[in-house]
Design a protein around this motif. Structure first.
Motif, mmCIF file in Angstrom:
data_model
loop_
_atom_site.group_PDB
_atom_site.id
_atom_site.type_symbol
_atom_site.label_atom_id
_atom_site.label_comp_id
_atom_site.label_asym_id
_atom_site.label_seq_id
_atom_site.Cartn_x
_atom_site.Cartn_y
_atom_site.Cartn_z
ATOM 1 N N ASP A 1 25.798 -3.295 3.346
ATOM 2 C CA ASP A 1 26.043 -4.702 3.040
ATOM 3 C C ASP A 1 27.131 -4.891 1.985
ATOM 4 O OD1 ASP A 1 24.869 -3.934 0.695
ATOM 5 O OD2 ASP A 1 23.131 -5.264 0.851
ATOM 6 N N GLY A 2 27.881 -3.827 1.692
ATOM 7 C CA GLY A 2 28.938 -3.896 0.698
ATOM 8 C C GLY A 2 28.499 -3.415 -0.664
ATOM 9 N N ARG A 3 27.190 -3.337 -0.870
ATOM 10 C CA ARG A 3 26.660 -2.862 -2.146
ATOM 11 C C ARG A 3 25.844 -1.589 -1.984
ATOM 12 N NH1 ARG A 3 23.461 -8.098 -3.869
ATOM 13 N NH2 ARG A 3 22.967 -7.873 -1.649
ATOM 14 N N GLU A 4 25.108 -1.500 -0.865
ATOM 15 C CA GLU A 4 24.266 -0.335 -0.631
ATOM 16 C C GLU A 4 23.921 -0.238 0.845
ATOM 17 O OE1 GLU A 4 20.561 -0.819 -2.630
ATOM 18 O OE2 GLU A 4 20.094 -2.723 -1.651
ATOM 19 N N GLU A 5 23.422 0.933 1.234
ATOM 20 C CA GLU A 5 22.929 1.122 2.580
ATOM 21 C C GLU A 5 21.535 0.510 2.685
ATOM 22 O OE1 GLU A 5 24.073 2.780 5.481
ATOM 23 O OE2 GLU A 5 26.043 2.662 4.544
ATOM 24 N N ARG A 6 21.302 -0.284 3.738
ATOM 25 C CA ARG A 6 20.015 -0.937 3.942
ATOM 26 C C ARG A 6 19.399 -0.428 5.244
ATOM 27 N NH1 ARG A 6 20.537 -5.684 5.421
ATOM 28 N NH2 ARG A 6 18.590 -6.564 4.636
ATOM 29 N N LEU A 7 18.090 -0.224 5.227
ATOM 30 C CA LEU A 7 17.377 0.249 6.414
ATOM 31 C C LEU A 7 16.871 -0.942 7.217
ATOM 32 C CD1 LEU A 7 16.020 2.398 8.183
ATOM 33 C CD2 LEU A 7 14.092 2.380 6.584
ATOM 34 N N VAL A 8 17.246 -0.977 8.485
ATOM 35 C CA VAL A 8 16.816 -2.038 9.400
ATOM 36 C C VAL A 8 15.963 -1.407 10.493
ATOM 37 C CG1 VAL A 8 17.554 -3.836 11.009
ATOM 38 C CG2 VAL A 8 18.881 -3.391 8.929
ATOM 39 N N LEU A 9 14.876 -2.058 10.820
ATOM 40 C CA LEU A 9 13.982 -1.589 11.881
ATOM 41 C C LEU A 9 13.792 -2.729 12.879
ATOM 42 C CD1 LEU A 9 12.259 0.869 12.713
ATOM 43 C CD2 LEU A 9 10.382 -0.085 11.388
ATOM 44 N N VAL A 10 14.120 -2.487 14.135
ATOM 45 C CA VAL A 10 13.943 -3.474 15.201
ATOM 46 C C VAL A 10 12.811 -2.982 16.095
ATOM 47 C CG1 VAL A 10 15.039 -4.755 17.080
ATOM 48 C CG2 VAL A 10 16.408 -4.020 15.112
ATOM 49 N N VAL A 11 11.811 -3.829 16.300
ATOM 50 C CA VAL A 11 10.600 -3.423 17.025
ATOM 51 C C VAL A 11 10.292 -4.437 18.120
ATOM 52 C CG1 VAL A 11 8.141 -2.890 16.833
ATOM 53 C CG2 VAL A 11 9.690 -2.355 14.934
ATOM 54 N N GLU A 12 10.031 -3.930 19.323
ATOM 55 C CA GLU A 12 9.593 -4.790 20.413
ATOM 56 C C GLU A 12 8.084 -5.021 20.303
ATOM 57 O OE1 GLU A 12 12.725 -3.715 23.996
ATOM 58 O OE2 GLU A 12 10.789 -2.696 23.925
ATOM 59 N N ALA A 13 7.685 -6.302 20.288
ATOM 60 C CA ALA A 13 6.266 -6.654 20.220
ATOM 61 C C ALA A 13 5.990 -7.745 21.246
ATOM 62 C CB ALA A 13 5.903 -7.140 18.819
ATOM 63 N N ASP A 14 5.084 -7.481 22.180
ATOM 64 C CA ASP A 14 4.823 -8.477 23.216
ATOM 65 C C ASP A 14 3.729 -9.446 22.780
ATOM 66 O OD1 ASP A 14 2.350 -7.257 23.654
ATOM 67 O OD2 ASP A 14 3.101 -6.020 25.287
ATOM 68 N N GLY A 15 3.447 -10.406 23.656
ATOM 69 C CA GLY A 15 2.504 -11.473 23.322
ATOM 70 C C GLY A 15 1.106 -10.983 23.060
ATOM 71 N N ARG A 16 0.703 -9.884 23.705
ATOM 72 C CA ARG A 16 -0.661 -9.390 23.481
ATOM 73 C C ARG A 16 -0.852 -8.962 22.033
ATOM 74 N NH1 ARG A 16 -1.175 -4.972 28.108
ATOM 75 N NH2 ARG A 16 0.919 -4.545 27.290
ATOM 76 N N VAL A 17 0.207 -8.365 21.458
ATOM 77 C CA VAL A 17 0.139 -7.959 20.057
ATOM 78 C C VAL A 17 0.140 -9.182 19.148
ATOM 79 C CG1 VAL A 17 1.348 -6.734 18.217
ATOM 80 C CG2 VAL A 17 1.217 -5.721 20.500
#
Length: 620
Positions: free
Chosen positions: A503-519
């Motif tokens: 982000d210009g200042r530090e490395e950031r950890l991003v997590l993208v998770v698929e979650a369906d309607g049942r969850v």
């Protein structure tokens, strides 16, 4: 009795090219079954003997020659079925370099088709009548199809090749253009020769030999490298029948694959790791037929980087009562640039497992621990190479050989290494012409994968470009993803992607998770995010800076179902994941059940990749 035609071509009567292997089969065993396609993954719908396949391939080769395509390049666009096999062998007989591509169902697939056609310099697309009509009706006015000629090979006149001379290709002629997944949006064509194919089959046979009564059962897409080797090349050259089914038949009900192995006494079947996880889940939910017999299955090839120990254990224990032997689970490692397989666990031995210190692994070191020790994590061996293929672990920066307890990049040399990337001399030199410092005589294939050797066996730890560096430590995204998937009940396997952004200042950890309607009906998005965040913190000693929850089908995948982390990162940075935040949770819930099957199909056939994001979260 099965005769193997893929051994070194110096011996009389041994094939030097794929068409020659088919021709020899058609003479020696003309009426033996070569390929069977299973309708809905269950009942035989179509069958090809070696003689029928040989004659059909010659007919298509003659038609290609009459069209002036001999020695040229084409794109192959086929659904699952036997016409793919006929057309592929026809191209090989006519010395036509074919680039197999997935049939597009949406705009993204159409764009990929055009990119590959342009890269290959091909203006002819071979396909079936049904696909031709569908593309013309749905996309006929799209610019991606402009200038492309769609040819229905099913309409080839029977007997067109009878009595006509058809010179066979040479061993070093191009057999196939295998395009990479194109996770960066720029797919590259790997140039594979007949010599490459037969060498890879020979190496596969040495590690995983086919018995005289063997059979292959495969649901893998035939246009993909793993599906090509296991679904077409291995059975053809080894002389065992192949029972093929469509990927969506497997995804809709994974039990069909196991039931076909039981019914047709399959000995060899391969799949990515997520397929075995789906089978375990199907068994737990009672969606596998009672009484299946898997005792004939001797090679269950598991192709993933890395292979997950808990998947192997769950599958082996779950299907032990059905006769599945622990020794049948055969993890392996491969990539298109090496034709496919590079290493594999031996078929008559259980795969090796090492327990190593997670902390040391983040520093690039291998420190063994006992099972159950604090900070220990399991790594599954991807097996060994066979004589002829050389594997080195190399420091990717210094190009020096790593020590025995050091993680480095996997480099390969041998007869299976492809010629390079089509018309990309600089990229080919960088990837296929690497040299170890002080060893200028040998060039290597740089795989981009990380791993180490222990007792002669390869342990894959991750992708070089996917490694996440935080405060001087290396974290492997698959470990972070496994923590996320394992913590929330109901999340499907293969549903999370971890990557870092600056982000210009530090490395950031991003997590993208698929979650369906049942969850999300059971747990609110905030609760799901908190469970995931805590699980990653507990398991990896790492804080997630941003968690993005998306609907099933959003995460980009390769044609074999592997997650494309760099492609997902690109979507995130472009704002395309957040652009769908306006979709309400209620909408996502209403559609999730209906899209579950279609989304799972996307793992193998990428037909459900148009859903949008549900919600997103800012920094912790």
């Amino acid at each position: 009795m099965t005769t193997h035609l893929s051994t070194p071509a110096s011996a009389p009567g041994v094939a030097a090219t794929v068409p020659e292997a088919l021709r020899l089969r058609s003479v020696k065993e003309p009426d033996e079954t070569a390929f069977v396609f299973l309708r809905d993954g269950e009942e035989p719908e179509a069958t090809l003997t070696y003689r029928e396949l040989h004659d059909a391939a010659l007919d298509r080769a003659a038609a290609l020659s009459d069209a002036g395509l001999a020695g040229g390049r084409v794109v192959m666009l086929y659904p699952s079925g036997l016409e793919f096999v006929r057309a592929l062998l026809g191209c090989m007989y006519a010395r036509v370099a074919a680039a197999p591509v997935q049939v597009p169902t949406r705009q993204r697939g159409l764009v990929r088709l055009r990119r590959i056609a342009d890269d290959a310099g091909a203006t002819t697309v071979l396909t079936t009548g049904a696909v031709k009509r569908d593309l013309e009706e749905r996309f006929g006015d799209r610019p991606e199809l402009a200038g492309l000629t769609l040819v229905d090979t099913e309409a080839t006149r029977a007997g067109a090749g009878a009595g006509r001379p058809c010179p066979e290709p040479a061993p070093d002629d191009v057999a196939l253009l295998q395009y990479t997944s194109g996770s960066t949006g720029d797919p590259k064509g790997v140039v594979i020769t007949h010599r490459n194919f037969l060498a890879n089959v020979a190496e596969t046979e040495e590690l995983w030999p086919s018995p005289s009564d063997g059979a292959v059962v495969s649901w893998l897409p035939l246009f993909h490298d793993m599906g090509m080797l296991f679904g077409v090349m291995l059975p053809l050259c080894s002389g065992v029948p192949a029972y093929l089914m469509a990927p969506d038949a497997f995804i809709r009900r994974p039990g069909r694959w196991l039931e076909a192995i039981s019914r047709f006494r399959g000995t060899h079947a391969a799949a990515p790791s997520f397929a075995y996880e789906l089978c375990v889940r199907a068994l737990a939910e009672g969606r596998v037929a009672d009484g299946i017999d898997l005792s004939s299955w001797r090679v269950a090839a598991n192709g993933a980087e890395p292979v997950r120990w808990h998947t192997l254990r769950a599958f082996t224990e779950g299907f032990a009562a059905s006769g599945f032997a622990a020794t049948a689970m055969c993890p392996g490692y491969g990539l298109a640039e090496n034709t496919l397989k590079a290493t594999g666990s031996r078929w008559d031995e259980e795969p090796s497992v090492l327990w190593v210190a997670s902390q040391a692994l983040t520093e690039g070191r291998v420190e063994r621990l006992r099972h159950g020790a604090e900070g220990a994590q399991p790594l599954v061996s991807s097996g060994v190479t066979v004589p002829g293929t050389r594997l080195r672990i190399v420091d990717p920066g210094a190009h020096t050989v790593c020590g025995p307890r050091q993680v480095g990049e996997i480099w390969l040399d041998g007869p299976c290494v492809a010629e390079g990337y089509l018309d990309r001399p600089e990229e080919s030199a960088e990837t296929f012409g690497a040299r170890i410092a002080g060893e200028a005589a040998t060039s290597y294939l740089r795989t981009g994968d990380l791993g180490f050797l222990h007792d002669g066996e390869l342990y894959v730890t991750g992708r070089l470009k996917d490694v996440i560096i935080r405060r001087g430590r290396n974290f492997y995204p698959q470990d972070i993803e496994l923590s996320a998937e394992s913590t929330v009940p109901g999340l499907q396997p293969n549903c999370a992607v971890a990557f870092s952004v600056d982000d210009g200042r530090e490395e950031r950890l991003v997590l993208v998770v698929e979650a369906d309607g049942r969850v999300l009906r059971r747990l609110s998005p905030d609760v799901v995010r908190e469970l995931i965040r805590q699980a990653v913190r507990d398991g990896q000693r790492l804080d997630v800076d941003e968690t993005v929850l998306v609907r099933r089908g959003v995460l980009p995948r390769t044609t074999s179902g592997k997650l494309q982390r760099r492609a997902c990162r690109k979507l995130y940075l472009a704002g395309e994941l957040k652009a769908a935040v306006a979709a309400t949770t209620a909408t996502a819930t209403a559609t999730a059940t209906a899209t579950t099957t279609a989304t799972a199909t996307a793992n193998a056939t990428a037909t459900a990749a148009t859903a949008g994001a549900v919600t997103t979260e800012g920094s912790v």
